[in-house]
Design an enzyme around this catalytic site. Sequence first.
Site, mmCIF file in Angstrom:
data_model
loop_
_atom_site.group_PDB
_atom_site.id
_atom_site.type_symbol
_atom_site.label_atom_id
_atom_site.label_comp_id
_atom_site.label_asym_id
_atom_site.label_seq_id
_atom_site.Cartn_x
_atom_site.Cartn_y
_atom_site.Cartn_z
ATOM 1 N N ASN A 14 0.867 -1.174 0.000
ATOM 2 C CA ASN A 14 0.000 0.000 0.000
ATOM 3 C C ASN A 14 0.905 1.225 0.000
ATOM 4 O O ASN A 14 1.484 1.572 1.023
ATOM 5 C CB ASN A 14 -0.892 -0.034 1.253
ATOM 6 C CG ASN A 14 -1.716 1.225 1.428
ATOM 7 O OD1 ASN A 14 -1.792 2.057 0.508
ATOM 8 N ND2 ASN A 14 -2.336 1.378 2.588
ATOM 9 N N TRP A 15 1.035 1.820 -1.176
ATOM 10 C CA TRP A 15 1.962 2.957 -1.293
ATOM 11 C C TRP A 15 1.423 4.217 -0.608
ATOM 12 O O TRP A 15 2.142 5.201 -0.462
ATOM 13 C CB TRP A 15 2.228 3.268 -2.776
ATOM 14 C CG TRP A 15 3.101 2.261 -3.470
ATOM 15 C CD1 TRP A 15 3.552 1.076 -2.966
ATOM 16 C CD2 TRP A 15 3.636 2.360 -4.804
ATOM 17 N NE1 TRP A 15 4.331 0.432 -3.903
ATOM 18 C CE2 TRP A 15 4.403 1.192 -5.031
ATOM 19 C CE3 TRP A 15 3.543 3.306 -5.826
ATOM 20 C CZ2 TRP A 15 5.065 0.959 -6.251
ATOM 21 C CZ3 TRP A 15 4.201 3.080 -7.024
ATOM 22 C CH2 TRP A 15 4.957 1.919 -7.228
ATOM 23 N N LYS A 16 0.150 4.214 -0.261
ATOM 24 C CA LYS A 16 -0.495 5.402 0.322
ATOM 25 C C LYS A 16 -0.254 6.614 -0.592
ATOM 26 O O LYS A 16 -0.130 6.446 -1.799
ATOM 27 C CB LYS A 16 -0.004 5.632 1.754
ATOM 28 C CG LYS A 16 -0.162 4.361 2.600
ATOM 29 C CD LYS A 16 -0.078 4.611 4.068
ATOM 30 C CE LYS A 16 -0.238 3.285 4.811
ATOM 31 N NZ LYS A 16 -0.310 3.442 6.250
ATOM 32 N N GLU A 122 -7.096 4.893 7.754
ATOM 33 C CA GLU A 122 -6.895 6.318 7.463
ATOM 34 C C GLU A 122 -8.132 6.912 6.792
ATOM 35 O O GLU A 122 -8.422 8.099 6.957
ATOM 36 C CB GLU A 122 -5.625 6.487 6.611
ATOM 37 C CG GLU A 122 -4.388 6.235 7.462
ATOM 38 C CD GLU A 122 -3.182 5.659 6.739
ATOM 39 O OE1 GLU A 122 -3.150 5.674 5.495
ATOM 40 O OE2 GLU A 122 -2.265 5.181 7.438
ATOM 41 N N GLU A 191 -5.615 -4.699 10.749
ATOM 42 C CA GLU A 191 -4.557 -3.713 10.975
ATOM 43 C C GLU A 191 -4.855 -2.943 12.256
ATOM 44 O O GLU A 191 -5.624 -1.962 12.233
ATOM 45 C CB GLU A 191 -4.499 -2.726 9.807
ATOM 46 C CG GLU A 191 -4.236 -3.376 8.468
ATOM 47 C CD GLU A 191 -3.687 -2.361 7.460
ATOM 48 O OE1 GLU A 191 -2.574 -2.580 6.989
ATOM 49 O OE2 GLU A 191 -4.358 -1.358 7.189
ATOM 50 N N GLY A 197 2.311 2.332 10.805
ATOM 51 C CA GLY A 197 3.279 3.406 10.621
ATOM 52 C C GLY A 197 3.983 3.828 11.893
ATOM 53 O O GLY A 197 4.639 4.867 11.926
ATOM 54 N N SER A 230 3.178 -2.029 10.392
ATOM 55 C CA SER A 230 4.635 -2.106 10.579
ATOM 56 C C SER A 230 5.213 -3.479 10.251
ATOM 57 O O SER A 230 6.120 -3.949 10.931
ATOM 58 C CB SER A 230 5.011 -1.677 12.005
ATOM 59 O OG SER A 230 4.615 -0.330 12.221
ATOM 60 N N GLY A 251 2.610 -1.140 4.296
ATOM 61 C CA GLY A 251 2.663 0.273 3.945
ATOM 62 C C GLY A 251 4.095 0.715 3.689
ATOM 63 O O GLY A 251 4.666 0.483 2.626
ATOM 64 N N GLY A 252 4.709 1.330 4.680
ATOM 65 C CA GLY A 252 6.044 1.919 4.538
ATOM 66 C C GLY A 252 7.060 1.016 3.850
ATOM 67 O O GLY A 252 7.786 1.455 2.946
HETATM 68 P P1 PGA Z 1 2.615 0.353 7.665
HETATM 69 O O1 PGA Z 1 1.156 0.562 7.034
HETATM 70 O O2 PGA Z 1 3.130 -0.971 7.114
HETATM 71 O O3 PGA Z 1 3.409 1.526 7.207
HETATM 72 O O4 PGA Z 1 2.449 0.289 9.140
HETATM 73 C C1 PGA Z 1 0.268 -0.507 6.853
HETATM 74 C C2 PGA Z 1 -1.028 0.006 6.260
HETATM 75 O O5 PGA Z 1 -1.488 1.073 6.675
HETATM 76 O O6 PGA Z 1 -1.624 -0.626 5.380
#
Ligand code: PGA
Length: 266
Positions: A14-16, A122, A191, A197, A230, A251-252
């Site tokens: 998930n590149w956000k 989010e 999640e 994050g 994370s 994500g990250g």
């Molecule tokens: P993260 O994000 O791996 O940066 O914690 C996960 C997500 O929000 O899908």
Amino acid sequence: MGVPSLRKRLVAGNWKMNGSLDGNRRLLDELLAQSDVQPSAARPDAAQPNAAQPNAARPKCEVLVCAPYVYLPQLADALRESGIALGAQDVSVHAKGAYTGEVSASMLADIGCQWVIVGHSERRQYHQESSALVAAKVVAALDAGLTPIVCIGELLADREAGQAACVVQDQLEPIKALGKDVVERIVLAYEPVWAIGTGLTATPEQAQDMHGQIRAFMESDRLRILYGGSVKADNAAELFAMPDIDGALVGGASLDAREFLRIVAA
Ligand code: PGA
């Protein structure tokens, strides 16, 4: 460890709201150069007549990346026949019409997406998306032939109050009410919001405990349940060793090709 699962592992990036044309190109080049994910053998037009790679092993894991809307055509082009699938990060509940700024599920399918994230925390937090709206988005996605990845998860305060399981069940209720047929066509991503994050990952035992409860509540052995929050190359293997964890929403760490592919390989 445990009984081997019939559920195929899935790792979704998930590149956000990150990226640029140049940056994406570099990331995609690295992903494709280092990836041994092969085109799906199920698609005859994707067969690779490349003698240097005979009988490429089936990937042990399905892989996809979810990018911002504007970059989806770029990714659709780059990932064509790569074996890495494409997803969006949200979708409109509406099919078409006067909804300025919205993007419909059929538009996403049209451009080459097979997947879409819905109900990310989010979106729930910053756009006040309710669980009922998320369920409606699930229906819109499925109607257009997309597979929704439905995110659920509790806040830190919920966990500290001993309410984590209740909160997650409340989020799942409208999805479950859509019926077993729908439940078995979606993917869930648990999640915990406090782990997104923050560098704080749920322990494998905490995650397994919730995944087990989610599976029991949804009454399905076939439903894939990803863990997110994370996830890194260093903690992926111990999470994936848990019997009810079927992969990860990343994500990250999905913004770093090497790190992401180490998670895929974990
Ligand atoms: P993260 O994000 O791996 O940066 O914690 C996960 C997500 O929000 O899908």
